[in-house]
Design a protein around this motif. Structure first.
Motif, PDB file in Angstrom:
ATOM      1  N   ALA A  57       0.829  -1.203   0.000  1.00  0.00           N
ATOM      2  CA  ALA A  57       0.000   0.000   0.000  1.00  0.00           C
ATOM      3  C   ALA A  57       0.867   1.259   0.000  1.00  0.00           C
ATOM      4  O   ALA A  57       0.564   2.239  -0.692  1.00  0.00           O
ATOM      5  CB  ALA A  57      -0.935  -0.012   1.209  1.00  0.00           C
ATOM      6  N   GLU A  58       1.950   1.235   0.770  1.00  0.00           N
ATOM      7  CA  GLU A  58       2.829   2.404   0.858  1.00  0.00           C
ATOM      8  C   GLU A  58       3.433   2.768  -0.492  1.00  0.00           C
ATOM      9  O   GLU A  58       3.532   3.946  -0.841  1.00  0.00           O
ATOM     10  CB  GLU A  58       3.959   2.132   1.856  1.00  0.00           C
ATOM     11  N   ARG A  59       3.850   1.776  -1.254  1.00  0.00           N
ATOM     12  CA  ARG A  59       4.548   2.058  -2.506  1.00  0.00           C
ATOM     13  C   ARG A  59       3.642   1.919  -3.735  1.00  0.00           C
ATOM     14  O   ARG A  59       4.105   2.078  -4.868  1.00  0.00           O
ATOM     15  CB  ARG A  59       5.772   1.156  -2.661  1.00  0.00           C
ATOM     16  N   GLY A  60       2.356   1.655  -3.523  1.00  0.00           N
ATOM     17  CA  GLY A  60       1.447   1.546  -4.645  1.00  0.00           C
ATOM     18  C   GLY A  60       1.720   0.357  -5.550  1.00  0.00           C
ATOM     19  O   GLY A  60       1.506   0.416  -6.764  1.00  0.00           O
ATOM     20  N   THR A  61       2.155  -0.748  -4.962  1.00  0.00           N
ATOM     21  CA  THR A  61       2.492  -1.943  -5.730  1.00  0.00           C
ATOM     22  C   THR A  61       1.253  -2.542  -6.385  1.00  0.00           C
ATOM     23  O   THR A  61       0.193  -2.643  -5.767  1.00  0.00           O
ATOM     24  CB  THR A  61       3.136  -2.995  -4.806  1.00  0.00           C
ATOM     25  N   ARG A  62       1.394  -2.940  -7.636  1.00  0.00           N
ATOM     26  CA  ARG A  62       0.331  -3.688  -8.304  1.00  0.00           C
ATOM     27  C   ARG A  62       0.359  -5.118  -7.773  1.00  0.00           C
ATOM     28  O   ARG A  62       1.385  -5.790  -7.867  1.00  0.00           O
ATOM     29  CB  ARG A  62       0.536  -3.690  -9.815  1.00  0.00           C
ATOM     30  N   VAL A  63      -0.750  -5.564  -7.211  1.00  0.00           N
ATOM     31  CA  VAL A  63      -0.825  -6.901  -6.619  1.00  0.00           C
ATOM     32  C   VAL A  63      -1.963  -7.667  -7.275  1.00  0.00           C
ATOM     33  O   VAL A  63      -3.061  -7.139  -7.484  1.00  0.00           O
ATOM     34  CB  VAL A  63      -1.046  -6.839  -5.090  1.00  0.00           C
ATOM     35  N   TYR A  64      -1.690  -8.918  -7.597  1.00  0.00           N
ATOM     36  CA  TYR A  64      -2.669  -9.805  -8.211  1.00  0.00           C
ATOM     37  C   TYR A  64      -2.779 -11.059  -7.330  1.00  0.00           C
ATOM     38  O   TYR A  64      -1.829 -11.836  -7.290  1.00  0.00           O
ATOM     39  CB  TYR A  64      -2.201 -10.203  -9.619  1.00  0.00           C
ATOM     40  N   ASN A  65      -3.850 -11.180  -6.569  1.00  0.00           N
ATOM     41  CA  ASN A  65      -5.090 -10.450  -6.564  1.00  0.00           C
ATOM     42  C   ASN A  65      -4.944  -9.112  -5.850  1.00  0.00           C
ATOM     43  O   ASN A  65      -4.245  -9.018  -4.834  1.00  0.00           O
ATOM     44  CB  ASN A  65      -6.171 -11.263  -5.855  1.00  0.00           C
TER      45      ASN A  65
END
Length: 288
Positions: A81-89
């Protein structure tokens, strides 16, 4: 020359001892196919938070129940959340990703789920049954699940409560459901919001002996209502349901964190189709 291909961190626990299944085989297969398009590295869930910065996106797959690595998972979510990572799911799931509270909420709203309550005070809201299923609200993979005869239900719940909370039946800790005498269980698999395939267990006593299921339009309407309710744009979801005695489908679980896919139950064409859908979904995620 530096690679310009997207870099994926694939989070899995290859040693997780799933009952009746080999999670590692599924992830070995999927990563072997994703490597054709992405630069990819595998890591254990305990290492994910420390490795995020080196990758363009993270794919969370067969990493086992979060309860086994709660602190590491919370650190991963916080760091992502802090670094705005794209996460799947994506980490906004309202179903199993957040615990079992959704079963209580959907049951109270009159949705087609197995009737569910969370306290002794609400037992009267359940239909009468010979046996009941009692399981932790934060449980996973059947951990802590008990089958309790009706005449021993209140005693069992009181025994599992803290002394000070006995009168409330350990509100907030457990779920109680009638044990449904279903004909079979069936699972519907989605990539993002696109239906991929369905599998079912013809023998209710052999949950993971799955074969392809020819889903009807009505079946898919049932499954899609929960996919739409969850609101995930990027992710694999599995809608687990049972065929109740009256013929209707009832939701058993909406797995939106790391659903096992049972790809070994598909033929080569089915697996190829799923891989193509997953690749396309990851491209969409990276472009978002």
């Amino acid at each position: 020359m530096p690679s310009v291909r997207p870099r994926l961190l694939y989070v899995t626990d290859l040693a997780y001892p799933a009952r009746g299944r080999r999670y590692c085989d599924e992830d070995i297969f999927l990563t072997s196919r994703l490597r054709d398009e992405f630069d990819l590295a595998l890591c254990h869930p305990g290492e994910a938070a420390a490795l995020l910065d080196a990758f363009d996106a993270v794919v969370v797959r067969n990493s086992g129940p979060v309860l086994g690595h709660r602190a590491a998972y919370d650190a991963f979510r916080e760091r992502a959340a802090e670094r705005g990572t794209r996460v799947y799911n994506q980490l906004t799931g309202r179903a199993d990703m957040a615990g079992k509270q959704y079963l209580l909420d959907l049951s109270a709203a009159g949705e087609p789920v197995i009737p569910t309550v969370g306290s002794l005070a609400d037992l009267h809201l359940l239909p009468a049954a010979d046996e009941y299923v009692v399981k932790p609200r934060l449980g996973a993979d059947s951990a802590g699940l008990r089958i309790v005869p009706a005449d021993r239900l209140r005693q069992a719940l009181d025994a599992g409560a803290d002394e000070d909370a006995a009168a409330d039946g350990a509100d907030g800790d457990i779920l109680v459901q009638p044990r449904v005498d279903f004909a079979y269980e069936v699972s519907f698999y989605f990539v993002d919001d696109d239906f991929q395939y369905a599998l079912f267990a013809p023998d209710p006593g052999r949950r993971w002996e799955l074969v392809p299921y020819d889903a009807t339009a009505r079946d898919l309407d049932f499954a899609r209502r929960f996919i739409e309710w969850n609101g995930i744009d990027h992710g694999i979801q599995r809608v687990d349901a049972c065929r109740a005695p009256g013929g209707e489908l009832l939701l058993v679980e909406l797995e939106d964190l790391n659903p096992y896919l049972s790809l070994d139950a598909l033929d080569d064409s089915g697996r190829d189709s799923f891989v193509a859908a997953l690749r396309a979904a990851l491209r969409r995620l990276l472009a978002a």
